[in-house]
Design an enzyme around this catalytic site. Structure first.
Site, PDB file in Angstrom:
ATOM      1  N   GLY A 115      -0.374  -7.049   0.294  1.00 52.25           N
ATOM      2  CA  GLY A 115       0.989  -7.257   0.761  1.00 52.25           C
ATOM      3  C   GLY A 115       1.058  -7.317   2.274  1.00 52.25           C
ATOM      4  N   CYS A 116       2.168  -7.840   2.776  1.00 52.64           N
ATOM      5  CA  CYS A 116       2.299  -8.029   4.228  1.00 52.64           C
ATOM      6  C   CYS A 116       2.434  -6.692   4.967  1.00 52.64           C
ATOM      7  CB  CYS A 116       3.473  -8.954   4.532  1.00 52.64           C
ATOM      8  SG  CYS A 116       5.045  -8.465   3.771  1.00 52.64           S
ATOM      9  N   PHE A 117       3.362  -5.834   4.526  1.00 52.68           N
ATOM     10  CA  PHE A 117       3.484  -4.520   5.163  1.00 52.68           C
ATOM     11  C   PHE A 117       2.176  -3.741   5.025  1.00 52.68           C
ATOM     12  CE2 PHE A 117       8.219  -4.858   4.419  1.00 52.68           C
ATOM     13  CZ  PHE A 117       8.580  -4.787   5.746  1.00 52.68           C
ATOM     14  N   THR A 118       1.570  -3.870   3.857  1.00 51.38           N
ATOM     15  CA  THR A 118       0.335  -3.143   3.590  1.00 51.38           C
ATOM     16  C   THR A 118      -0.761  -3.540   4.561  1.00 51.38           C
ATOM     17  OG1 THR A 118       0.966  -3.263   1.261  1.00 51.38           O
ATOM     18  CG2 THR A 118      -1.247  -2.502   1.751  1.00 51.38           C
ATOM     19  N   THR A 119      -0.901  -4.838   4.803  1.00 54.17           N
ATOM     20  CA  THR A 119      -1.934  -5.325   5.715  1.00 54.17           C
ATOM     21  C   THR A 119      -1.760  -4.730   7.102  1.00 54.17           C
ATOM     22  OG1 THR A 119      -2.221  -7.391   4.487  1.00 54.17           O
ATOM     23  CG2 THR A 119      -2.877  -7.393   6.814  1.00 54.17           C
TER      24      THR A 119
END
Length: 350
Positions: free
Chosen positions: A153-157
């Site tokens: 995921g984007c936030f995760t990255t």
């Protein structure tokens, strides 16, 4: 056609992630996009919905015909909503295609955790176990050994690239982690969404999914592995009135005295040779505009000796490093190409 070109199909080509894949792959020397697919608008020119592709992509959108896609593709990118990929991925894999999934359907290794956070039934356990989690700078060595990649995921990255080395090294107490993330509106997708209306977001700044964001268990899953024990975090997301970008500000308590310079050196060593992570020198912190339109993640640090805590600041473009760019980076790793191939863009500035 160059026999060396890998043929790519993109399912979900009319979403922001899908059209960003089209933009980036247009410049990839080893890939040709042979099929752009949208089950809802099949038969219409893709440039009709995305005029910026006029005379760049003249093809009509294909329908979801797996045998037809199999005949003209080697790899398929699934830029589809959660719950859709779990139905399509096994069919494409069975057809002999390599699959890179940009949804959240295969990121979590626990089906029970997936059901809790995504609010519907998980994918088949054998498929979940088969998927390699594609956080390229951490698990990139596993990618060439698979045919199925689950893109983070984007936030995760942004959060994991900012925290992973410090947690892995034991320099911070994992129980003290607080993650505060802000995203541009494109992260909400192209569909109708009241929170993304101009009059709702313009001159506004708001938190959403407080303590309920589905990227929370994804972050905790990887940090738990890094720490060697269960990690639970406080993770809060915010929507800001800009189109692209994520800034993630993270806080943690030090396990022993360290300086900002120590963190700079640790991170430079950890990410040595990984060209898409740029570690800022002491006293310099990144901004979202400095990675706009690129696959870079920029990271900065500040140790507060007074409180014994460290602040991490990590920025990415949510549509590139947070989605399409990292997916292509994973394709490069999958094919044993240089991971920067087709992704060497200078940030758009100002």
């Amino acid at each position: 056609m160059n026999a060396k070109l890998i043929r790519a199909a993109i399912v979900g080509s009319t979403g922001y992630g899908g059209v960003e894949l089209i933009r980036l792959l247009q410049s990839h020397p080893n890939v040709t996009v042979t099929s752009v697919i949208s089950s809802s608008t099949a038969g219409t020119p893709i440039a009709e919905g995305f005029p910026h592709l006029t005379e760049i992509r003249t093809d009509l959108l294909d329908g979801l015909d797996i045998p037809a896609i199999r005949d003209k593709a080697d790899v398929v990118f699934l830029a589809t909503p959660h719950g859709v990929s779990m139905k399509l991925a096994p069919q494409f894999l069975e057809a002999g295609l390599k699959v890179i999934d940009l949804s959240g359907d295969f990121r979590l290794k626990s089906g029970d955790v997936y059901k809790q956070w995504y609010k519907h039934e998980p994918a088949d356990k054998a498929l979940i176990d088969r998927a390699v989690y594609g956080l390229a700078e951490v698990y990139g060595d596993q990618v060439p050994r698979t045919d199925f990649i689950s893109n983070p995921g984007c936030f995760t990255t942004s959060a994991l690239l900012g925290l992973y080395p410090a947690v892995k090294a034991g320099w911070v107490n994992p129980d003290s982690l607080i993650i505060d993330a802000k995203s541009g509106v494109s992260g909400a997708g192209r569909g109708l969404n009241l929170s993304a209306h101009y009059s709702e977001i313009n001159e506004n700044f708001k938190a959403y999914k407080v303590n309920k964001h589905q990227h929370t268990p994804e972050i905790e899953q990887v940090l738990s592995e890094a720490a060697g024990r269960p990690v639970v975090t406080t993770f809060t997301t915010h929507l800001v009135p800009m189109t692209r970008g994520i800034m993630t500000t993270m806080y943690a308590t030090l396990t022993e005295p360290r300086s900002s310079a120590d963190f700079v050196e640790l991170y430079r060593q950890f990410y040595e040779g990984r060209k898409f992570v740029r570690v800022r020198p002491e006293g310099h912190w990144p901004a979202t505009k400095e990675v706009y339109g690129t696959n870079y993640c920029d990271i900065g640090f500040s140790v507060d000796e007074r409180t014994g805590r460290v602040t991490f600041i990590s920025v990415i473009d949510n549509l590139v490093k947070g989605a399409a760019g990292q997916a292509i980076q994973n394709l490069n790793l999958l094919m044993n190409w240089d991971e920067t191939l087709g992704l060497q863009f200078t940030p758009v500035y100002p």
